[in-house]
Design a protein around this motif. Sequence first.
Motif, PDB file in Angstrom:
ATOM      1  N   ALA A 159     134.686  22.687  -8.589  1.00 38.44           N
ATOM      2  CA  ALA A 159     135.358  23.190  -7.389  1.00 38.44           C
ATOM      3  C   ALA A 159     135.517  22.123  -6.312  1.00 38.44           C
ATOM      4  N   GLY A 160     135.631  20.859  -6.732  1.00 42.58           N
ATOM      5  CA  GLY A 160     135.833  19.773  -5.779  1.00 42.58           C
ATOM      6  C   GLY A 160     134.567  19.182  -5.205  1.00 42.58           C
ATOM      7  N   SER A 161     133.403  19.654  -5.667  1.00 43.33           N
ATOM      8  CA  SER A 161     132.125  19.115  -5.207  1.00 43.33           C
ATOM      9  C   SER A 161     131.456  18.319  -6.322  1.00 43.33           C
ATOM     10  N   PHE A 162     130.636  17.359  -5.918  1.00 40.48           N
ATOM     11  CA  PHE A 162     129.974  16.469  -6.874  1.00 40.48           C
ATOM     12  C   PHE A 162     128.516  16.274  -6.459  1.00 40.48           C
ATOM     13  N   GLU A 163     127.616  16.376  -7.444  1.00 40.30           N
ATOM     14  CA  GLU A 163     126.195  16.203  -7.208  1.00 40.30           C
ATOM     15  C   GLU A 163     125.619  15.376  -8.357  1.00 40.30           C
ATOM     16  N   ALA A 164     124.365  14.963  -8.212  1.00 43.29           N
ATOM     17  CA  ALA A 164     123.666  14.283  -9.298  1.00 43.29           C
ATOM     18  C   ALA A 164     122.393  15.043  -9.621  1.00 43.29           C
ATOM     19  N   ALA A 165     122.098  15.151 -10.902  1.00 42.02           N
ATOM     20  CA  ALA A 165     120.844  15.766 -11.338  1.00 42.02           C
ATOM     21  C   ALA A 165     119.907  14.660 -11.816  1.00 42.02           C
ATOM     22  N   HIS A 166     118.610  14.868 -11.625  1.00 43.11           N
ATOM     23  CA  HIS A 166     117.627  13.867 -12.031  1.00 43.11           C
ATOM     24  C   HIS A 166     116.470  14.523 -12.762  1.00 43.11           C
ATOM     25  N   ILE A 167     115.949  13.852 -13.765  1.00 43.56           N
ATOM     26  CA  ILE A 167     114.713  14.270 -14.405  1.00 43.56           C
ATOM     27  C   ILE A 167     113.615  13.417 -13.786  1.00 43.56           C
ATOM     28  N   SER A 168     112.774  14.052 -12.992  1.00 42.47           N
ATOM     29  CA  SER A 168     111.826  13.312 -12.160  1.00 42.47           C
ATOM     30  C   SER A 168     110.386  13.490 -12.650  1.00 42.47           C
ATOM     31  N   LEU A 169     109.504  12.686 -12.076  1.00 39.92           N
ATOM     32  CA  LEU A 169     108.084  12.691 -12.422  1.00 39.92           C
ATOM     33  C   LEU A 169     107.272  12.766 -11.133  1.00 39.92           C
ATOM     34  N   THR A 170     106.406  13.778 -11.022  1.00 40.42           N
ATOM     35  CA  THR A 170     105.575  13.885  -9.820  1.00 40.42           C
ATOM     36  C   THR A 170     104.441  12.867  -9.881  1.00 40.42           C
ATOM     37  N   GLN A 171     103.790  12.655  -8.732  1.00 35.76           N
ATOM     38  CA  GLN A 171     102.659  11.732  -8.689  1.00 35.76           C
ATOM     39  C   GLN A 171     101.447  12.307  -9.418  1.00 35.76           C
ATOM     40  N   GLY A 172     101.300  13.627  -9.376  1.00 40.56           N
ATOM     41  CA  GLY A 172     100.227  14.285 -10.112  1.00 40.56           C
ATOM     42  C   GLY A 172      98.829  13.914  -9.626  1.00 40.56           C
ATOM     43  N   ILE A 173      97.842  14.239 -10.421  1.00 39.02           N
ATOM     44  CA  ILE A 173      96.442  13.962 -10.082  1.00 39.02           C
ATOM     45  C   ILE A 173      95.711  13.461 -11.327  1.00 39.02           C
ATOM     46  N   HIS A 174      94.598  12.765 -11.107  1.00 40.37           N
ATOM     47  CA  HIS A 174      93.762  12.310 -12.225  1.00 40.37           C
ATOM     48  C   HIS A 174      92.502  13.162 -12.272  1.00 40.37           C
ATOM     49  N   LEU A 175      92.240  13.752 -13.425  1.00 34.36           N
ATOM     50  CA  LEU A 175      91.060  14.603 -13.589  1.00 34.36           C
ATOM     51  C   LEU A 175      90.085  14.059 -14.622  1.00 34.36           C
ATOM     52  N   GLY A 176      90.473  13.006 -15.333  1.00 36.05           N
ATOM     53  CA  GLY A 176      89.582  12.446 -16.331  1.00 36.05           C
ATOM     54  C   GLY A 176      89.539  13.283 -17.595  1.00 36.05           C
ATOM     55  N   VAL A 177      88.535  13.003 -18.418  1.00 39.91           N
ATOM     56  CA  VAL A 177      88.372  13.683 -19.697  1.00 39.91           C
ATOM     57  C   VAL A 177      87.024  14.391 -19.707  1.00 39.91           C
ATOM     58  N   GLY A 178      87.007  15.654 -20.099  1.00 42.65           N
ATOM     59  CA  GLY A 178      85.743  16.384 -20.133  1.00 42.65           C
ATOM     60  C   GLY A 178      85.939  17.826 -20.510  1.00 42.65           C
ATOM     61  N   PRO A 179      84.856  18.549 -20.745  1.00 37.64           N
ATOM     62  CA  PRO A 179      84.952  19.933 -21.219  1.00 37.64           C
ATOM     63  C   PRO A 179      85.496  20.923 -20.196  1.00 37.64           C
ATOM     64  N   ASP A 180      85.441  20.578 -18.905  1.00 39.77           N
ATOM     65  CA  ASP A 180      85.864  21.525 -17.876  1.00 39.77           C
ATOM     66  C   ASP A 180      87.195  21.158 -17.224  1.00 39.77           C
ATOM     67  N   VAL A 181      87.878  20.150 -17.786  1.00 42.38           N
ATOM     68  CA  VAL A 181      89.133  19.700 -17.180  1.00 42.38           C
ATOM     69  C   VAL A 181      90.176  20.816 -17.188  1.00 42.38           C
ATOM     70  N   ASP A 182      90.196  21.633 -18.249  1.00 48.35           N
ATOM     71  CA  ASP A 182      91.182  22.704 -18.316  1.00 48.35           C
ATOM     72  C   ASP A 182      91.052  23.673 -17.159  1.00 48.35           C
ATOM     73  N   SER A 183      89.827  24.014 -16.798  1.00 43.05           N
ATOM     74  CA  SER A 183      89.591  24.933 -15.694  1.00 43.05           C
ATOM     75  C   SER A 183      90.004  24.322 -14.366  1.00 43.05           C
ATOM     76  N   GLU A 184      89.656  23.053 -14.176  1.00 43.66           N
ATOM     77  CA  GLU A 184      90.018  22.384 -12.921  1.00 43.66           C
ATOM     78  C   GLU A 184      91.524  22.197 -12.814  1.00 43.66           C
ATOM     79  N   LEU A 185      92.151  21.838 -13.934  1.00 43.99           N
ATOM     80  CA  LEU A 185      93.602  21.687 -13.930  1.00 43.99           C
ATOM     81  C   LEU A 185      94.286  22.992 -13.558  1.00 43.99           C
ATOM     82  N   SER A 186      93.788  24.088 -14.094  1.00 43.32           N
ATOM     83  CA  SER A 186      94.376  25.389 -13.810  1.00 43.32           C
ATOM     84  C   SER A 186      94.309  25.721 -12.324  1.00 43.32           C
ATOM     85  N   THR A 187      93.183  25.401 -11.699  1.00 39.57           N
ATOM     86  CA  THR A 187      93.017  25.715 -10.276  1.00 39.57           C
ATOM     87  C   THR A 187      93.759  24.740  -9.372  1.00 39.57           C
TER      88      THR A 187
END
Length: 306
Positions: free
Chosen positions: A241-269
């Motif tokens: 309709a005469g308009s032009f935009e750009a779409a992007h596939i982006s990446l957030t900065q996120g967080i580091h939680l490490g590796v461990g048995p409770d990471v799933d719970s912390e990630l969820s929260t």
Amino acid sequence: MALDFHGRVAIVTGAGGGLGREHALALARRGAKVLVNDLGASVKGEGGSLSAAQQVVDEIKAFGGEAMANGASVTDFEAVQAMVAQVVEAWGRVDILVNNAGILRDKSFAKMDMADFRLVVDVHLMGAVYCAKAVWEHMVAQQYGRIVMTTSSTGLYGNFGQTNYGAAKLAQVGFMQTLALEGAKHHIHVNALAPTAATRMTEGLMPEEVLAQLQPAAVVPAMLALAHESAPTRAILCAGAGSFEAAHISLTQGIHLGVGPDVDSELSTRLAEVLDRAGETVPAGGHAQGELEIKKALAAHQSRAS
């Protein structure tokens, strides 16, 4: 001043009507020699006739342009190779490929027949792959090329009843991302266009007053910008309709939680922090995700060590 395509040779698939026809006419009006490809099938991909493609060729010749018709199915790799050979034999090169051919087989996923899912993927994705593969060696040899994929807002953002179409259309974007990286050293630019246009494929999906605003010709400038020698590469351009935009596939900065048995719970929260778009980036390649993750892991390690 209109973009100049004199001396360029273009292939436009699905160009017997709608958006593809407008693409072919616009390229020809600006000086390109155009192969008009169309199977001449229904919106669902049924039947076939060369007449639709030939009518567009006749239109081009009527205003002094140079064009020829081809009725190959983009799902037939041998036919696609023959199509490209036809172009190279007639005009000596191929500079532009506009992957526009497509069909619809819309239904909710619960009611979707798997044959319909596969057919839509074959036409949209494998059709684009076959056409790109067939022109690739020629573009590498001449050290120049422009390839335009036709993606969709359905692929980028979703639309009810179009799981097959959406999957195929976003797959074209993934194909474009890597093909652009591989083509860069050969001056082959690869981009994607997400059009909003009233065509046979959108009849009955929107009110008439809305469709009146969505003329296929309004999308064409975006295609021309992506097919021209001045085109960017790895861009997703949206147009309608005469308009032009750009779409992007982006990446957030996120967080580091490490590796461990409770990471799933912390990630969820803490998932909201991961989804937070503040400081998000558009990666230059797939390696960027791993680099970001390793950087955060090393920073966390150094922090614990100190």
